[in-house]
Scaffold this motif. Structure first.
Motif, mmCIF file in Angstrom:
data_model
loop_
_atom_site.group_PDB
_atom_site.id
_atom_site.type_symbol
_atom_site.label_atom_id
_atom_site.label_comp_id
_atom_site.label_asym_id
_atom_site.label_seq_id
_atom_site.Cartn_x
_atom_site.Cartn_y
_atom_site.Cartn_z
ATOM 1 N N VAL A 210 11.857 10.903 -13.616
ATOM 2 C CA VAL A 210 11.976 9.291 -13.950
ATOM 3 C C VAL A 210 12.105 8.221 -12.640
ATOM 4 O O VAL A 210 11.191 7.600 -12.387
ATOM 5 C CB VAL A 210 13.337 8.976 -14.717
ATOM 6 N N GLY A 211 12.688 8.840 -11.490
ATOM 7 C CA GLY A 211 12.842 8.137 -10.109
ATOM 8 C C GLY A 211 11.389 8.146 -9.591
ATOM 9 O O GLY A 211 10.978 7.262 -8.830
ATOM 10 N N ARG A 212 10.705 9.316 -9.604
ATOM 11 C CA ARG A 212 9.428 9.512 -8.796
ATOM 12 C C ARG A 212 8.534 8.602 -9.285
ATOM 13 O O ARG A 212 7.611 8.082 -8.758
ATOM 14 C CB ARG A 212 9.294 10.770 -8.636
ATOM 15 N N THR A 213 8.501 8.780 -10.847
ATOM 16 C CA THR A 213 7.436 7.826 -11.762
ATOM 17 C C THR A 213 7.594 6.502 -11.202
ATOM 18 O O THR A 213 6.706 5.780 -10.936
ATOM 19 C CB THR A 213 7.514 8.100 -13.068
ATOM 20 N N LEU A 214 8.857 5.870 -11.359
ATOM 21 C CA LEU A 214 9.137 4.439 -11.250
ATOM 22 C C LEU A 214 8.931 4.240 -9.607
ATOM 23 O O LEU A 214 8.177 3.318 -9.594
ATOM 24 C CB LEU A 214 10.560 4.467 -11.419
ATOM 25 N N THR A 215 8.976 5.090 -8.747
ATOM 26 C CA THR A 215 9.009 4.657 -7.343
ATOM 27 C C THR A 215 7.446 4.674 -6.960
ATOM 28 O O THR A 215 6.993 3.641 -6.288
ATOM 29 C CB THR A 215 9.563 5.825 -6.345
ATOM 30 N N LEU A 216 6.791 5.644 -7.327
ATOM 31 C CA LEU A 216 5.379 5.704 -7.096
ATOM 32 C C LEU A 216 4.597 4.464 -7.957
ATOM 33 O O LEU A 216 3.504 4.046 -7.451
ATOM 34 C CB LEU A 216 4.649 6.937 -7.279
ATOM 35 N N GLY A 217 4.821 4.423 -9.157
ATOM 36 C CA GLY A 217 4.411 3.325 -9.929
ATOM 37 C C GLY A 217 4.614 1.929 -9.179
ATOM 38 O O GLY A 217 3.496 0.952 -9.254
ATOM 39 N N ALA A 218 5.729 1.717 -8.722
ATOM 40 C CA ALA A 218 6.169 0.253 -8.319
ATOM 41 C C ALA A 218 4.980 0.212 -6.685
ATOM 42 O O ALA A 218 4.546 -1.004 -6.535
ATOM 43 C CB ALA A 218 7.496 0.196 -7.866
ATOM 44 N N ALA A 219 5.018 1.186 -6.125
ATOM 45 C CA ALA A 219 4.380 1.162 -4.887
ATOM 46 C C ALA A 219 2.884 0.974 -5.143
ATOM 47 O O ALA A 219 2.178 0.333 -4.450
ATOM 48 C CB ALA A 219 4.519 2.333 -4.129
ATOM 49 N N ALA A 220 2.192 1.664 -6.343
ATOM 50 C CA ALA A 220 0.977 1.423 -6.758
ATOM 51 C C ALA A 220 0.853 -0.166 -7.056
ATOM 52 O O ALA A 220 -0.210 -0.725 -6.681
ATOM 53 C CB ALA A 220 0.518 2.348 -7.817
ATOM 54 N N VAL A 221 1.586 -0.643 -7.813
ATOM 55 C CA VAL A 221 1.487 -1.934 -8.265
ATOM 56 C C VAL A 221 1.315 -2.903 -7.026
ATOM 57 O O VAL A 221 0.641 -3.604 -7.074
ATOM 58 C CB VAL A 221 2.350 -2.356 -9.375
ATOM 59 N N ALA A 222 2.620 -2.559 -6.329
ATOM 60 C CA ALA A 222 2.661 -3.435 -5.030
ATOM 61 C C ALA A 222 1.417 -3.363 -4.045
ATOM 62 O O ALA A 222 0.833 -4.449 -3.469
ATOM 63 C CB ALA A 222 3.985 -3.262 -4.264
ATOM 64 N N GLY A 223 1.193 -2.225 -3.917
ATOM 65 C CA GLY A 223 -0.200 -2.052 -2.964
ATOM 66 C C GLY A 223 -1.513 -2.728 -3.766
ATOM 67 O O GLY A 223 -2.276 -3.208 -2.740
ATOM 68 N N TYR A 224 -1.866 -2.590 -5.061
ATOM 69 C CA TYR A 224 -2.788 -3.037 -5.704
ATOM 70 C C TYR A 224 -2.901 -4.772 -5.299
ATOM 71 O O TYR A 224 -3.814 -5.470 -5.245
ATOM 72 C CB TYR A 224 -2.887 -2.766 -7.080
ATOM 73 N N LEU A 225 -1.727 -5.319 -5.502
ATOM 74 C CA LEU A 225 -1.304 -6.663 -5.602
ATOM 75 C C LEU A 225 -1.496 -7.217 -3.881
ATOM 76 O O LEU A 225 -1.453 -8.398 -3.714
ATOM 77 C CB LEU A 225 -0.166 -7.112 -6.104
ATOM 78 N N GLY A 226 -1.597 -6.085 -2.924
ATOM 79 C CA GLY A 226 -1.529 -6.607 -1.771
ATOM 80 C C GLY A 226 -0.292 -7.114 -0.998
ATOM 81 O O GLY A 226 -0.161 -7.838 -0.117
ATOM 82 N N CYS A 227 0.909 -6.728 -1.553
ATOM 83 C CA CYS A 227 2.175 -7.263 -1.303
ATOM 84 C C CYS A 227 3.228 -6.040 -0.723
ATOM 85 O O CYS A 227 4.199 -6.027 -1.065
ATOM 86 C CB CYS A 227 2.957 -8.066 -2.202
ATOM 87 N N PHE A 228 2.297 -4.967 -0.100
ATOM 88 C CA PHE A 228 3.290 -3.862 0.168
ATOM 89 C C PHE A 228 2.868 -3.509 1.680
ATOM 90 O O PHE A 228 1.831 -3.196 2.116
ATOM 91 C CB PHE A 228 2.562 -2.549 -0.507
ATOM 92 N N GLY A 229 3.964 -3.096 2.423
ATOM 93 C CA GLY A 229 3.795 -2.920 3.984
ATOM 94 C C GLY A 229 4.196 -1.531 4.222
ATOM 95 O O GLY A 229 4.619 -0.902 3.407
ATOM 96 N N LEU A 230 4.149 -1.356 5.545
ATOM 97 C CA LEU A 230 4.257 0.059 6.082
ATOM 98 C C LEU A 230 5.819 0.523 5.981
ATOM 99 O O LEU A 230 6.169 1.527 5.498
ATOM 100 C CB LEU A 230 3.819 0.368 7.348
ATOM 101 N N PRO A 231 6.741 -0.492 6.294
ATOM 102 C CA PRO A 231 8.274 0.119 5.943
ATOM 103 C C PRO A 231 8.357 0.141 4.943
ATOM 104 O O PRO A 231 9.234 1.233 4.521
ATOM 105 C CB PRO A 231 8.726 -1.419 6.672
ATOM 106 N N ALA A 232 8.027 -0.343 3.851
ATOM 107 C CA ALA A 232 8.289 -0.222 2.286
ATOM 108 C C ALA A 232 7.451 1.282 2.070
ATOM 109 O O ALA A 232 8.306 2.063 1.185
ATOM 110 C CB ALA A 232 7.613 -1.156 1.275
ATOM 111 N N LEU A 233 6.551 1.550 2.601
ATOM 112 C CA LEU A 233 6.080 2.865 2.397
ATOM 113 C C LEU A 233 6.829 3.860 3.022
ATOM 114 O O LEU A 233 6.911 5.334 2.189
ATOM 115 C CB LEU A 233 4.520 3.058 2.974
ATOM 116 N N PHE A 234 7.417 3.670 3.848
ATOM 117 C CA PHE A 234 8.586 4.853 4.798
ATOM 118 C C PHE A 234 9.805 5.137 3.675
ATOM 119 O O PHE A 234 10.184 6.084 3.528
ATOM 120 C CB PHE A 234 9.168 4.284 6.111
#
Length: 426
Positions: free
Chosen positions: A97-121
Motif C-alpha cells: 500500500v505504501g509503495r503504491t501510494l508513494t509512486l502514484g503520488a509521484a506520478a500525478v505530481a510529475g504529470y502536473l509538472g509540480c514535482f522536483g528533484l528533492p521530492a524524488l529523493f
C-alpha cells in the motif's frame, strides 16, 4: 519436461503439485512476483524520471541511487527485529500500500509538472525502505506457510520469479518510459505493487507468532539477540563471512568489469547490456536446479561446488581479446554460468538458513545476514576503482575475480560443506 508429480508455474519453473495446490503459497508467489516486477521496474524508472523529466545531472543521479540503496544498511537490522514480532502478511500488505501510494503520488505530481528533484529523493528513500520491509517479510513468511521439507522447492519458485523480475522489470520500465513518459511509467510500477497487495491480502492461513508473558524486549536487545544467534551458529556464521567476502569482491570486480568491457574490448553499450543480461536466464536455471540438486547430491556439496564454479568462471574474462563477434558469445557464456551458479548458491543458502533458524528469529537472521553481506559493497566498489587507476584493467580484473574464491574456500572449511541431503533442524 516436468515429472508427473510436479506442476509448472506461470514463470515456467517446475513447482511440486502438492506445494502449488496450496492456495496461500500461490497467493504469496503471485504477490511476490508482482512486487519484484514493480521494484525492479522502479529501479530504472526513477533514475529516468530524474534525467528525462527533471533534467538531473550525473552527480544528482548518483545521489538518487545512493538514497534508494541507503535503507538496506540503515534499516535491515531494525526491520528484522520488527518483522519477527509481526504477521508477515500484514507487513507485506502495508508495504505494498505504501509503495503504491508513494509512486502514484509521484506520478500525478510529475504529470502536473509540480514535482522536483528533492521530492524524488524522498520518494526513492521511501520506496527503498518499504522494499526492505517487504523482502525481509516474504523470506520469513515462507517458513510459516510451508512444511520444512518443501523449503528448498518453495524458495526455488520464489527466487525464480525474482530472477525473472530482474530481467523483465528494468526492460518493462525502460519500454514504458520510451513509449509513454516517466510519470506514467512510475504509475505503472505502482500498479504492480497494487496487484501484490490484492494477492497477498487473500492469504488465509493464520500465522503463529512466538509470544511471551514477559514484556517484549527493546528493539536494540532484539537486534543484539539476532546478531548473537547468527554469530553463535557455525553454519550461519559461515554464511555471513562467505557472503561478505563474495559481495565485497564482486563489487570490486564489477567496477573493473564495467570499465573493461567498453575500454579494453571496445564493446558498444548494447553489447555490454546484452552480455550482462545473460546472468538473468542463468539465474532462472539456477532456481530450477536448486529444487533438485541438493536433495540428490547433498546441500553442502552443491553449495561448495556451485560457488567454486561460479566464482572461478570470471577468471576467464581477462583472457578475452578478440573481436566482438567472438567476445560477446564468450561473455554471454561466462555470465550465464555465473548467474546459474550464483542463484543455485543463493537459494540453497536461504533454505539452510530458514531450516536452522527458529520461527521467532527468522526476520532477524535474514536481516543480519543481509546487513553483514551487503555492508562492505561500497568499500569493494571503491577498491575496484582504485585498482583500475593504479594497475592495468586486466590485472585488476584478475585479482578481484580471484578474491571471490575466498567465499567457497570458507564454505569448504566449515560445517556447511558437510550438510547432507536432508535440511538440518534448529
Amino acid at each position: 519436461m516436468p515429472s508427473a508429480s510436479s506442476a509448472v508455474s506461470d514463470s515456467g519453473l517446475p513447482v511440486p503439485s502438492a506445494l502449488w495446490r496450496d492456495g496461500d503459497f500461490r497467493r504469496l508467489w503471485v504477490g511476490q512476483t508482482a512486487s519484484q516486477l514493480g521494484e525492479h521496474a522502479s529501479l530504472l524508472v526513477l533514475p529516468l524520471f530524474a534525467v528525462l523529466t527533471l533534467n538531473a545531472g550525473a552527480g544528482q543521479l548518483g545521489v538518487l541511487r545512493a538514497v534508494g540503496q541507503a535503507p538496506i544498511l540503515l534499516l535491515s537490522l531494525f526491520v528484522g527485529a520488527w518483522v519477527d514480532r509481526w504477521r508477515t502478511r500484514t507487513v507485506m500488505v502495508l508495504t505494498d500500500v505504501g509503495r503504491t501510494l508513494t509512486l502514484g503520488a509521484a506520478a500525478v505530481a510529475g504529470y502536473l509538472g509540480c514535482f522536483g528533484l528533492p521530492a524524488l529523493f524522498v520518494v526513492a528513500f521511501i520506496v527503498g525502505a518499504l522494499s526492505v520491509f517487504f523482502d525481509v517479510a516474504y523470506q520469513a513468511s515462507l517458513v510459516r506457510l510451508v512444511e520444512r521439507d518443501q523449503l528448498v522447492r518453495g524458495n526455488s519458485a520464489l527466487e525464480g520469479s525474482r530472477s525473472a523480475a530482474q530481467i523483465g522489470g528494468p526492460a518493462l520500465g525502460g519500454a514504458l518510459v520510451s513509449l509513454l513518459s516517466a510519470p506514467i511509467a512510475a504509475a505503472s510500477s505502482a500498479l504492480f505493487f497494487a496487484l501484490s497487495f490484492l494477492s497477498i491480502r487473500r492469504i488465509r492461513r493464520i500465522e503463529s507468532i512466538p509470544t511471551s508473558s514477559e514484556r517484549p524486549p527493546r528493539v536494540w536487545r532484539r537486534i543484539h539477540e539476532g546478531l548473537r544467534f547468527v554469530a553463535g551458529d557455525s553454519s550461519l556464521r559461515t554464511v555471513c563471512l562467505a557472503s561478505a567476502a563474495f559481495q565485497f569482491s564482486l563489487a570490486a570486480m564489477m567496477t573493473v568489469y564495467l570499465l573493461f568491457l567498453p575500454r579494453e574490448l571496445h564493446l558498444s553499450g548494447t553489447a555490454v547490456g546484452l552480455a550482462l543480461a545473460a546472468m538473468g536466464p542463468g539465474a532462472l536455471l539456477g532456481s530450477v536446479l536448486a529444487a533438485r540438486l541438493p536433495s540428490r547430491f547433498g546441500h553442502g556439496a552443491v553449495l561448495v561446488s556451485a560457488a567454486a564454479l561460479g566464482d572461478s568462471v570470471f577468471l576467464c574474462v581477462p583472457a578475452v581479446h578478440d573481436s566482438p563477434a567472438v567476445t560477446v558469445p564468450a561473455l554471454l557464456a561466462i555470465n550465464f554460468v555465473f548467474g546459474t551458479s550464483n542463484q543455485l548458491v543463493s537459494v540453497t543458502v536461504m533454505a539452510v538458513r530458514q531450516a536452522v533458524t527458529p520461527d521467532g528469529m527468522q526476520g532477524r537472521a535474514a536481516a543480519t545476514i543481509a546487513f553483514v553481506g551487503m555492508g562492505l559493497t561500497p568499500l569493494g566498489s571503491l577498491l575496484g576503482g582504485y585498482l583500475s587507476q593504479e594497475w592495468d584493467v586486466r590485472t585488476s580484473l584478475l585479482v578481484t575475480a580471484a578474491g571471490m574464491l575466498l567465499s567457497p574456500v570458507l564454505m569448504a572449511l566449515s560445517p556447511l560443506a558437510r550438510l547432507g541431503r536432508a535440511l538440518p533442524v534448529p
